[in-house]
Enzyme design. Sequence first.
Site, PDB file in Angstrom:
ATOM      1  N   CYS A 323       0.820  -1.227   0.000  1.00 10.88           N
ATOM      2  CA  CYS A 323       0.000   0.000   0.000  1.00 10.88           C
ATOM      3  C   CYS A 323       0.845   1.265   0.000  1.00 10.88           C
ATOM      4  O   CYS A 323       0.469   2.282  -0.571  1.00 10.88           O
ATOM      5  CB  CYS A 323      -0.938  -0.005   1.201  1.00 10.88           C
ATOM      6  SG  CYS A 323      -0.059  -0.043   2.788  1.00 10.88           S
ATOM      7  N   CYS A 329      -4.904   4.737  -0.974  1.00 14.32           N
ATOM      8  CA  CYS A 329      -5.019   3.616  -0.035  1.00 14.32           C
ATOM      9  C   CYS A 329      -6.401   3.655   0.601  1.00 14.32           C
ATOM     10  O   CYS A 329      -7.352   4.080  -0.038  1.00 14.32           O
ATOM     11  CB  CYS A 329      -3.861   3.632   0.972  1.00 14.32           C
ATOM     12  SG  CYS A 329      -3.783   5.107   1.989  1.00 14.32           S
ATOM     13  N   ASP A 345      -3.778   0.472  10.158  1.00 10.75           N
ATOM     14  CA  ASP A 345      -2.942   0.002  11.256  1.00 10.75           C
ATOM     15  C   ASP A 345      -2.043   1.121  11.792  1.00 10.75           C
ATOM     16  O   ASP A 345      -1.715   1.166  12.976  1.00 10.75           O
ATOM     17  CB  ASP A 345      -2.102  -1.150  10.680  1.00 10.75           C
ATOM     18  CG  ASP A 345      -1.174  -1.764  11.687  1.00 10.75           C
ATOM     19  OD1 ASP A 345      -1.561  -1.847  12.853  1.00 10.75           O
ATOM     20  OD2 ASP A 345      -0.073  -2.173  11.294  1.00 10.75           O
ATOM     21  N   CYS A 386       6.842  15.872  -5.567  1.00  8.97           N
ATOM     22  CA  CYS A 386       6.509  14.478  -5.893  1.00  8.97           C
ATOM     23  C   CYS A 386       5.792  14.400  -7.242  1.00  8.97           C
ATOM     24  O   CYS A 386       6.091  13.513  -8.054  1.00  8.97           O
ATOM     25  CB  CYS A 386       5.600  13.876  -4.821  1.00  8.97           C
ATOM     26  SG  CYS A 386       6.438  13.481  -3.278  1.00  8.97           S
TER      27      CYS A 386
HETATM   28  S1  SF4 Z   1      -1.791   5.103   5.530  1.00  4.86           S
HETATM   29 FE1  SF4 Z   1      -1.931   2.891   5.894  1.00  4.86          FE
HETATM   30  S2  SF4 Z   1      -2.889   2.060   4.031  1.00  4.86           S
HETATM   31 FE2  SF4 Z   1      -2.119   4.145   3.548  1.00  4.86          FE
HETATM   32  S3  SF4 Z   1      -0.041   3.828   2.743  1.00  4.86           S
HETATM   33 FE3  SF4 Z   1       0.171   4.188   4.933  1.00  4.86          FE
HETATM   34  S4  SF4 Z   1       0.203   2.123   5.847  1.00  4.86           S
HETATM   35 FE4  SF4 Z   1      -0.650   1.934   3.780  1.00  4.86          FE
HETATM   36  S1  SF4 Z   2       9.897  13.024  -4.673  1.00  5.20           S
HETATM   37 FE1  SF4 Z   2       9.734  11.074  -5.778  1.00  5.20          FE
HETATM   38  S2  SF4 Z   2      11.008   9.654  -4.600  1.00  5.20           S
HETATM   39 FE2  SF4 Z   2      10.592  11.409  -3.269  1.00  5.20          FE
HETATM   40  S3  SF4 Z   2       8.785  10.783  -2.084  1.00  5.20           S
HETATM   41 FE3  SF4 Z   2       8.069  11.976  -3.859  1.00  5.20          FE
HETATM   42  S4  SF4 Z   2       7.613  10.424  -5.438  1.00  5.20           S
HETATM   43 FE4  SF4 Z   2       8.894   9.445  -3.872  1.00  5.20          FE
END
Ligand code: SF4
Ligand code: SF4
Length: 499
Positions: A323, A329, A345, A386
């Site tokens: 995830c 998610c 979680d 990002c």
């Molecule tokens: S918030 Fe929970 S479901 Fe979403 S990426 Fe993080 S661990 Fe995964």
């Molecule tokens: S800039 Fe790119 S490598 Fe860094 S967290 Fe964002 S998506 Fe991931």
Amino acid sequence: MSSLTLEGAPPRAMPPAFHLMVKPRGAVCNLDCTYCFYSRKEDLYEEGASFRMSDEVLESFTRQYIEAQRVPEVTFGWQGGEPTLMGLDFFRKAVAMQEKYRKPGMKIANALQTNGVLLDDEWCRFLKEHQFLIGLSMDGPRELHDAYRVDKGGKPTFDKVYRALKLLQRHGVDFNILCVLNRVNADHPLTVYRFFKSEGVQFIQFIPAVERIVRSQARSEAECRSERHSADASWLTTNELVGSQARSEAECRPERDSDERHSADASWLATNEVTEWTVRAEQWGQFLCSVFDEWVRRDVGRVFVQSFDVALQAWVGMEPSLCVHAKTCGDCLAIEHNGDLFSCDHYVDPHYFLGNVMEMPMTELVASPFQRKFGRDKRDTLPRYCRECPVLFACNGGCPKDRFITTPDGEPGLHYLCAGYKRFFTHVAPYIRTMAELLHRGHPPAAIMDILRRKEIGAKHLSVTGGLSPTNASPLPRVSRNAPCPCGSGRKYKSCCGT
Ligand code: SF4
Ligand code: SF4
């Protein structure tokens, strides 16, 4: 909260499938690992809480969970705390309940994460008979494992966990190793990886330990304790919280919106400082790259490392199995011992409490606007840094829980491990792209080991700047050989990831 659906029909926003992490013993554990993020969740419940899932909760959540799935397979994920503290009889009842409510043709699987301490022959016979997939927590060889994985008396636990590993192997139980990468073992990638290989382990998940320091504790322990108790009071009594939601949905929604949530969090998580066991971003990236370099030359198809599988999934345009690297998610929720359901979680706290499944239908909670928005926010709150990142299609910004640093241009919401993610995905790109090409042409990805051997580890001949791109993502940009490596190492591309 008013019903979102006509009786018998799934709510419109209901995903076809979702996953539950079940905590039958709450946060209770027989070990005291320094970095455990879940152990403090006991504080969320009143003193004297049983922290044992009752038969009524077990039956109700099992029935609702199975009924809600519109896919042919459902997996129960048992976690803690330490779920084996429930005893074998609880799990015998659990599989009986699953059989009772299983739909015709439906396959039911069980995954159980454990520290292994209580496993014995009887447990292993049961786990084998019912085809449980075990996640065994182990951080490497003795000296690295024992750095943080200690018992209640602070004593090392390696011998007990090693015994469990051998028991699982002897009984032929399927298992993964869950290796938490921390400030200590992350400096020893090949020692850790080769240890697991030498012990015959085939499936490994590396999980980064990341935890922020809760500054409010320093502010005033007493002050915080009273603040926490008054906050808890609103949700410990489930009826009260449900009552407050019912009292005014409109009133409550803004409270749960990110701005207000963040300001609420600010009193608790006002700092970007991390605990001393938290892995550094560069360590995380370097660890994965070092293990990958060995794996891609020797072990493809023999050893399975989740991070490498996830990279390959990204390059062939598949949904990631993790995830953290999915676009959105929200379909992996956590259920506590008493039926309290939380967004995830990693978000078991009052702000992300959805309701109790003994009082509200699970489907309504999963399909609630709050939970759906929680899932979409992962994508919708990405910083521009990002959104313009060349490896966004593989990384997707990481888990929102750890997006607490700022981008180089000062925008908040960047993942703490960004530098490591970028380094890893950039480093593996030419290899993974070649493996994706092999798959595309009907060859096993393991053929890359031959290619590398034939070309005298000649990765420079691989399709570094072209090749197969994921079908639903941007290809990596061309990088000139003398340009700075985009992984951020400071070296030229030809001397780093383009080697
Ligand atoms: S918030 Fe929970 S479901 Fe979403 S990426 Fe993080 S661990 Fe995964
Ligand atoms: S800039 Fe790119 S490598 Fe860094 S967290 Fe964002 S998506 Fe991931």
